[in-house]
Design a protein around this motif. Structure first.
Motif, PDB file in Angstrom:
ATOM      1  N   LYS A   1      -8.205  10.953   2.563  1.00 45.93           N
ATOM      2  CA  LYS A   1      -7.017  10.305   1.982  1.00 45.93           C
ATOM      3  C   LYS A   1      -5.813  11.239   2.012  1.00 45.93           C
ATOM      4  O   LYS A   1      -4.678  10.812   2.254  1.00 45.93           O
TER       5      LYS A   1
ATOM      6  N   THR B   1      -4.386  11.399   5.515  1.00 42.79           N
ATOM      7  CA  THR B   1      -3.613  10.191   5.814  1.00 42.79           C
ATOM      8  C   THR B   1      -2.214  10.280   5.232  1.00 42.79           C
ATOM      9  O   THR B   1      -1.215   9.946   5.888  1.00 42.79           O
ATOM     10  N   LEU B   2      -2.126  10.748   3.989  1.00 48.37           N
ATOM     11  CA  LEU B   2      -0.819  10.901   3.348  1.00 48.37           C
ATOM     12  C   LEU B   2       0.023  11.968   4.049  1.00 48.37           C
ATOM     13  O   LEU B   2       1.244  11.834   4.174  1.00 48.37           O
TER      14      LEU B   2
ATOM     15  N   ARG C   1       2.422   9.425   6.097  1.00 52.75           N
ATOM     16  CA  ARG C   1       3.086   8.947   4.883  1.00 52.75           C
ATOM     17  C   ARG C   1       4.348   8.134   5.193  1.00 52.75           C
ATOM     18  O   ARG C   1       4.694   7.203   4.461  1.00 52.75           O
ATOM     19  N   ASP C   2       5.055   8.478   6.290  1.00 52.95           N
ATOM     20  CA  ASP C   2       6.276   7.744   6.625  1.00 52.95           C
ATOM     21  C   ASP C   2       5.976   6.337   7.119  1.00 52.95           C
ATOM     22  O   ASP C   2       6.852   5.462   7.091  1.00 52.95           O
TER      23      ASP C   2
ATOM     24  N   LEU D   1       3.383   4.519   5.934  1.00 59.98           N
ATOM     25  CA  LEU D   1       2.693   3.774   4.893  1.00 59.98           C
ATOM     26  C   LEU D   1       3.678   3.161   3.911  1.00 59.98           C
ATOM     27  O   LEU D   1       4.709   3.768   3.581  1.00 59.98           O
TER      28      LEU D   1
ATOM     29  N   ASP E   1       4.763   1.753   0.131  1.00 57.67           N
ATOM     30  CA  ASP E   1       4.602   2.347  -1.197  1.00 57.67           C
ATOM     31  C   ASP E   1       3.252   1.979  -1.798  1.00 57.67           C
ATOM     32  O   ASP E   1       2.595   2.813  -2.436  1.00 57.67           O
TER      33      ASP E   1
ATOM     34  N   LYS F   1       0.450   1.270  -0.210  1.00 57.92           N
ATOM     35  CA  LYS F   1      -0.633   1.979   0.463  1.00 57.92           C
ATOM     36  C   LYS F   1      -0.672   3.455   0.056  1.00 57.92           C
ATOM     37  O   LYS F   1      -1.749   4.037  -0.098  1.00 57.92           O
ATOM     38  N   ARG F   2       0.505   4.058  -0.112  1.00 57.99           N
ATOM     39  CA  ARG F   2       0.526   5.440  -0.583  1.00 57.99           C
ATOM     40  C   ARG F   2      -0.050   5.546  -1.982  1.00 57.99           C
ATOM     41  O   ARG F   2      -0.839   6.466  -2.280  1.00 57.99           O
ATOM     42  N   GLU F   3       0.328   4.601  -2.824  1.00 60.58           N
ATOM     43  CA  GLU F   3      -0.202   4.602  -4.193  1.00 60.58           C
ATOM     44  C   GLU F   3      -1.706   4.376  -4.191  1.00 60.58           C
ATOM     45  O   GLU F   3      -2.441   5.004  -4.968  1.00 60.58           O
TER      46      GLU F   3
ATOM     47  N   ARG G   1      -3.861   5.283  -1.921  1.00 58.11           N
ATOM     48  CA  ARG G   1      -4.546   6.505  -1.521  1.00 58.11           C
ATOM     49  C   ARG G   1      -4.481   7.573  -2.602  1.00 58.11           C
ATOM     50  O   ARG G   1      -5.430   8.331  -2.798  1.00 58.11           O
ATOM     51  N   LEU G   2      -3.368   7.645  -3.297  1.00 59.56           N
ATOM     52  CA  LEU G   2      -3.266   8.594  -4.400  1.00 59.56           C
ATOM     53  C   LEU G   2      -4.234   8.241  -5.522  1.00 59.56           C
ATOM     54  O   LEU G   2      -4.876   9.130  -6.105  1.00 59.56           O
TER      55      LEU G   2
END
Length: 205
Positions: free
Chosen positions: A63, A66-67, A71-72, A74, A76, A78-80, A82-83
């Protein structure tokens, strides 16, 4: 004893109390056994820790990569997602550490059983997703889940050990290019979880 004529006229005996020596020897034996058990416990701890920590660490790494690299691209959400996945795996590692602290209790046969209500189908899928996130296991796990959701009362920590070990062993002891089928079904009040590989054996619970 004998008299002047060489005839036996009595006897003498010497009695020595060896109870303290015996108690000392028994205490020493118990100490040696405890030391041997401690050595075995340490060996099992190293084996268990390396095995249990590998899955959440691999998921965190996947994960995080991936970020880092995408990250650019993904959204918001999808980023959240993964976090949140990373935080979940960190919580999983905390649980493992707590399990390690209770290892001596487990070895002594005093395992705490703490069942709670939950969706067993979702629970199993989460574990499978953790394995699938590892590059060496990607696309090797096939699912056959007949009931969703599957409400049940179970101890999450103990059951995680069971399910994870079944899947890990199936992946480890079968060829890397063969699939592993995980089947979950409910029948007449009982839940059956079966893990099948292409090796010489299969396992289920």
């Amino acid at each position: 004893m004998v008299d002047a004529n060489g005839n036996c006229c009595g006897s003498a005996a010497v009695v020595t109390d060896i109870s303290s020596e015996k108690a000392t020897a028994e205490a020493l034996q118990r100490a040696l056994e405890q030391e041997r058990e401690l050595g075995q416990l340490k060996s099992r701890f190293v084996s268990m820790a390396s095995h249990e920590f590998r899955t959440p660490l691999a998921a965190i790494a996947a994960k995080a990569e991936t970020l880092l690299y995408y990250r650019d691209r993904l959204s918001d959400d999808k980023r959240e997602d993964r976090l949140r996945g990373i935080l979940e795996q960190v919580d999983r590692m905390r649980e493992i550490m707590e399990d390690v602290l209770q290892l001596a209790r487990i070895q002594a046969g005093r395992v705490e059983f703490r069942p709670e209500s939950g969706d067993f189908d979702k629970f199993c899928r989460e574990i499978i997703n953790e394995f699938s996130a590892q590059p060496e296991y990607e696309e090797r796990l096939a699912l056959n889940f007949e009931n969703s959701p599957l409400p049940y009362s179970f101890d999450r920590r103990l059951m995680r050990h069971v399910v994870s070990n079944l899947i890990s062993n199936a992946l480890k002891y079968s060829a890397s290019d063969t699939p592993v089928l995980v089947t979950l079904r409910a029948d007449e009040g009982a839940i059956t979880l079966m893990v099948e590989d292409q090796g010489d054996w299969h396992s289920g619970c």
